[in-house]
Design a protein around this motif. Structure first.
Motif, PDB file in Angstrom:
ATOM      1  N   THR A  82      -3.245  32.374  88.497  1.00  0.00           N
ATOM      2  CA  THR A  82      -3.712  31.622  87.333  1.00  0.00           C
ATOM      3  C   THR A  82      -3.929  32.574  86.176  1.00  0.00           C
ATOM      4  O   THR A  82      -4.620  33.583  86.307  1.00  0.00           O
ATOM      5  CB  THR A  82      -5.028  30.884  87.638  1.00  0.00           C
ATOM      6  N   SER A  84      -5.671  32.823  82.618  1.00  0.00           N
ATOM      7  CA  SER A  84      -6.728  32.020  81.997  1.00  0.00           C
ATOM      8  C   SER A  84      -7.519  32.741  80.918  1.00  0.00           C
ATOM      9  O   SER A  84      -8.628  32.355  80.611  1.00  0.00           O
ATOM     10  CB  SER A  84      -7.700  31.533  83.079  1.00  0.00           C
ATOM     11  N   SER A 108      -3.696  28.170  82.404  1.00  0.00           N
ATOM     12  CA  SER A 108      -4.891  27.590  81.794  1.00  0.00           C
ATOM     13  C   SER A 108      -4.904  27.832  80.293  1.00  0.00           C
ATOM     14  O   SER A 108      -5.521  27.090  79.534  1.00  0.00           O
ATOM     15  CB  SER A 108      -6.150  28.182  82.429  1.00  0.00           C
TER      16      SER A 108
END
Length: 217
Positions: A82, A84, A108
């Motif tokens: 991820t 982010s 994200s």
């Protein structure tokens, strides 16, 4: 998820081929995180695989082969990654080998993929989630795999982007908008941007809009 703090440090990979991305001793400054950038660049010969044993949340990540003994690249496999970092993330590929990321990528925040060297290539072979991906740098980005991506926006601004999904007609490399400022190549008979019956507007170099019906190549 990430707290939004700026990248404050960098940790360099010191592990061995085939070992875990998540193991603290494999990094000079601990496992990279949303606030600690990661750098993978160690001298090696042939292919060099690193296993992401557990999902990770990253800020910026650089995959390099500047110290490689030959043209063998790096390959990340395993659990999801991820990105982010508030304000956007940088995924940088340096050197002339082909590096491959087979992991699912969760975006994200916006992700800038910079393939620095014109002779270099980075292959994203896992599922890419909803979000914005911008391609910069003189090198080549290959978006491959057999599963659907959910990208809302792909900005192909510099270098070459190759869309090479290789499964059924339902598999898409991009579900949203495509902005082309560099070179775009569609390859393989079953490559898809969107459903072939949808009309699409492709913005080229931010000046000319071309309306076209995308068909099977």
């Amino acid at each position: 998820m990430a707290s939004g703090a700026a990248i404050q440090a960098q940790s360099v990979w010191v592990g061995t081929p085939g070992s875990s991305f998540n193991a603290i001793p494999n990094w000079s400054g601990g496992v990279p995180s949303a606030t600690v950038a990661g750098m993978i660049d160690v001298a090696h010969t042939g292919a060099y695989q690193i296993n992401v044993a557990n999902p990770v949340i990253l800020g910026d990540l650089t995959i390099g082969d500047l110290t490689a003994v030959d043209a063998g690249g790096f390959e990340l496999t395993g659990a999801a990654i991820t990105f982010s970092k508030v304000g956007g993330n940088a995924l940088t590929k340096q050197g002339m080998a082909l590096d491959v990321i087979r992991n699912t990528l969760t975006l994200s925040t916006a992700l800038n993929v910079n393939v620095v060297d014109g002779a270099g290539a980075l292959q994203l072979d896992g599922v890419i989630g909803a979000g914005t991906l911008t391609k910069t740098g003189a090198g080549k980005l290959l978006i491959t795999g057999t599963a659907n991506n959910a990208l809302n926006l792909l900005n192909a601004q510099q270098g070459t982007v190759v869309l090479a999904k290789s499964s059924s007609a339902a598999v898409r490399a991009v579900t949203g908008a495509l902005n082309v400022g560099g070179r775009l190549r569609l390859t393989r008979r079953r490559s898809r941007l969107v459903d072939p019956m949808q009309d699409w507007g492709v913005l080229i170099s931010r000046t000319t809009v071309i309306k076209s019906r995308l068909r099977q190549l």
